[in-house]
Scaffold this motif. Structure first.
Motif, short mmCIF file in Angstrom:
data_model
loop_
_atom_site.label_atom_id
_atom_site.label_comp_id
_atom_site.label_asym_id
_atom_site.label_seq_id
_atom_site.Cartn_x
_atom_site.Cartn_y
_atom_site.Cartn_z
N ALA A 521 103.51 70.74 -50.42
CA ALA A 521 103.38 71.49 -48.70
C ALA A 521 103.68 70.53 -47.49
CB ALA A 521 101.80 72.28 -48.67
N LYS A 546 106.23 71.80 -44.39
CA LYS A 546 107.07 71.69 -44.52
C LYS A 546 107.80 73.09 -43.85
CE LYS A 546 107.98 68.97 -48.54
NZ LYS A 546 108.20 68.57 -49.68
N ASP A 547 106.57 74.31 -44.23
CA ASP A 547 106.82 75.82 -43.97
C ASP A 547 105.53 76.21 -42.75
OD1 ASP A 547 106.14 78.17 -43.45
OD2 ASP A 547 106.12 78.47 -45.58
N PRO A 548 106.05 76.67 -42.07
CA PRO A 548 105.05 76.45 -40.42
C PRO A 548 104.08 77.95 -41.05
CG PRO A 548 107.12 76.04 -39.37
CD PRO A 548 107.42 76.14 -40.94
N SER A 549 104.33 78.54 -41.78
CA SER A 549 103.51 79.23 -41.61
C SER A 549 102.56 79.27 -43.07
CB SER A 549 104.70 80.89 -42.86
OG SER A 549 105.33 80.47 -43.75
N ARG A 550 102.38 78.19 -43.31
CA ARG A 550 101.60 77.69 -43.75
C ARG A 550 99.42 77.20 -42.96
NH1 ARG A 550 100.97 75.87 -49.26
NH2 ARG A 550 98.85 76.28 -49.19
#
Ligand code: PRX
Length: 631
Positions: A521, A546-550
């Motif tokens: 992540a 990497k993934d802002p939704s996390r």
């Protein structure tokens, strides 16, 4: 200060005669021909031509004279075991372990990796190595598989000695699966693994043909006698890995003769311990303090040494003081973090008969004035702070009360340069600082006996890491800032590099970053040391995902933070676990791409990061501050 000053001056100005005298503390099967061969700077060969053996000096010579005298006092407040081994018994157990090694084909020069909790068999395992001239590499039991694998790959041990589990705070901590995982990911796994089965984890898995049971082999070798192997003074006794600024730890290599002499002399001149007395060093065998002052130092001096498995607070915060009373402990050695923990407890726990105690020593991290003063007043004995490093193997700064009893203590200072260390404080241009001027603490080589002889298998790294501070003069850099007052007393102000000190344990921020980076992540991460009231410092991570939704919600951030901490636990061990993981959109860097670690540290400590004209994106710092506020 006269007497110590003379002693110190002689160690520098009349070096060979001085160390020839110190060499008398140990037995030489063949006397050294050259005291100090410094023909290839900065490498030094102490006591060249001499033949000796560390185990003989630590065990056999005392067993011959005083077989019934106590040598190893084992206390586990985790399992409730308590057992004293006399010198005679210790020798028998070490010989049994050595006989097992022989059976498994361990020869002089082979490496044996020891990954064990604080149990007597760990001491037997170390002593059996040096008895045979095999080289031990003890890996702290709190390290996990990735740390272990790096060390296996570097030292390429023929044998690993381990236990199936350790215990901490009453909980069983399985070890074996961590070792199995380390062997799986390692390039050069050991041929054999010797397991001390403590009966704590009945379900641990054994690997057919590789894993061997210690108790069974111990029975098999019976009363076999294994003579000591006389080795050259310069023969390596051990490797101990320590963190630096790269992600790859360095194997600090120690010799045999110089180490034995340095430790034996330090027992008299620094730790003021002698034959028949008892020492309790609360460190762990996985650290340099444990090597020197749980195992080799006190045994070289013919003392009884206390080996303690447990914490300072269980079953209650009076445990250490009860041990002092029960075993009439004369010399005690601990770390400031432990004292800061004890300071918070009810003082009635210290109301014990502590009259046997002569001195209390502390090392491993800065000792603040308040803690120094508190423990001094609470114990009523001199509290001696001493400063050193895995590399030095024994104190660099201390008060040598065994040379001059009335050397004054300065709270907050580890004192004066120890004999043998030609120590100076340098400006960054290589000139020397004046009194009360901050600079880098350096030692003019040759380093005294006992210090690292090289980095295992990497002579070039030894030179480039430690001796490249200036083009001129040639100086060993401690990588610590220090300041010397007009009386010669030094104060250590912290590391020059990205090494942090957590509860007296040295950790490289790069290693933690690499572990965190392995979590899929995470895109980028920076780890810094942040001030902590008890532990001195704790690691804190700033990560970009990497993934802002996390990280869209506080709950999501918390969940990912836990996941990242778990990654570190699994790879490096809980000791390196970040105290906090903050998620940020970007990391503050200079225009040339250098991470602004000091600014991150300032923000995490609630300080103002100051003016930074070289920053690439001035908004980055504000975003970091916001991430801290919102976490
Ligand atoms: O920064 C210094 C700090 O710990 C570092 C060495 O750590 P390590 O290799 O684990 O060896 C510990 C051996 C005692 C040093 O570079 N340090 C160690 N002792 C002190 C200290 N800082 C201040 N005061 C000390 N007494």
């Amino acid at each position: 200060m006269g007497k110590y000053q003379d002693f110190y001056r002689r160690s520098i100005e009349d070096r060979d005669a001085f160390w020839a005298e110190q060499a008398q503390f140990i037995h030489w099967e063949k006397a050294p021909e050259v005291i100090c061969d410094y023909s290839n700077p900065p490498f030094v060969k102490w006591f060249k031509g001499g033949l000796t053996n560390l185990c003989y000096n630590a065990v056999d010579r005392h067993a011959a004279k005083r077989p019934d005298a106590p040598a190893l006092i084992y206390v586990s407040t985790e399992t409730g075991e308590e057992k004293t081994y006399s010198y005679g018994e210790l020798q028998r157990e070490v010989e049994r372990m050595a006989a097992i090694y022989r059976k498994l084909g361990v020869e002089k020069g082979d490496r044996v990796l020891i990954y064990m909790p604080m149990i007597p068999q760990a001491a037997f395992a170390m002593l059996a190595c040096v008895r045979l001239g095999a080289i031990h590499s003890v890996v702290f039991g709190g390290f996990a598989s990735a740390s272990l694998a790096t060390r296996i790959d570097d030292a390429k041990p023929k044998l690993v000695v381990t236990a199936e589990a350790g215990m901490r705070n009453g909980n069983v901590i399985p070890y074996k699966h961590l070792l199995d995982e380390a062997c799986r990911i390692s390039q050069s796994p050991p041929e054999k693994v010797l397991i001390v089965d403590r009966g704590l984890d009945p379900n641990f898995a054994r690997v057919e043909g590789r894993d061997l049971d210690y108790a069974t082999l111990r029975e098999e070798v019976g009363e076999a006698r294994v003579p000591v192997e006389w080795v050259d003074a310069t023969h390596p006794s051990y490797i101990l890995y320590t963190s630096g600024t790269t992600g790859k730890p360095k194997g600090v290599q120690r010799d045999t003769g110089g180490y034995a002499v340095a430790l034996a002399s330090s027992m008299k001149y620094i730790f003021c311990g002698g034959e028949g007395e008892t020492m309790f060093c609360t460190s762990d065998i996985g650290w340099v303090v444990g090597h020197g002052y749980i195992i080799y130092g006190p045994l070289l001096a013919g003392m009884a040494t206390v080996m303690y498995e447990g914490t300072p607070l269980r079953p209650d915060p009076g445990i250490w003081w009860r041990l002092v009373e029960k075993y009439r402990i004369n010399v005690m050695f601990s770390a400031p973090t432990a004292v800061r923990v004890l300071k918070k407890q009810d003082p009635s726990y210290m109301k014990r008969d502590l009259s046997s105690l002569k001195h209390f020593f502390l090392a491993g991290e800065p000792l603040d004035e308040t803690t120094h003063r508190w423990i001094h007043e609470a114990l009523g004995v001199p509290v001696i702070d001493n400063y050193w490093q895995t590399e030095s193997g024994w104190p660099i700064l201390a008060l040598c009360r065994g040379v001059q009893e009335d050397l004054p203590i300065k709270y907050g200072s580890p004192g004066l340069p120890v004999y043998g260390y030609d120590l100076h404080v340098y400006r960054e241009d290589g000139t020397e600082c004046g009194p009360n001027e901050k600079g880098i603490v350096g030692v003019v080589p040759p380093l005294p006996p006992g210090c690292l002889s090289t980095v295992w298998g990497q002579d070039d790294r030894f030179v480039s890491t430690y001796f490249s501070l200036f083009r001129e003069p040639l100086v060993y850099s401690t990588a610590d800032w220090g300041i010397r007052d007009e009386n010669g007393y030094l104060t250590i102000l912290g590391r020059v590099d990205d090494v942090i000190n957590v509860a007296g344990h040295r950790l490289g921020t790069r290693e933690i970053e690499e572990a965190i980076q392995s979590n899929p992540a995470i895109a980028e991460v920076a780890v810094v040391g942040v001030r902590d009231e008890v532990k001195g410092q704790v690691p804190v991570a700033f990560a970009v995902v990497k993934d802002p939704s996390r990280i869209a919600t506080r709950e999501a951030r918390r969940a990912l933070e836990e996941e990242v901490k778990k990654t570190v636990d699994e790879l490096l061990g809980a000791i390196a676990r970040p105290h906090r993981v903050y998620f940020v959109q970007g990391l503050p860097k200079t225009r040339s791409g250098k991470m602004l670690r000091r600014s991150l540290q300032a923000l995490a400590e609630g300080r103002d990061p100051g003016d930074l004209p070289t920053i690439e994106d001035p908004a980055a710092l504000e975003m970091v501050a916001e991430a801290i506020r919102e976490s």
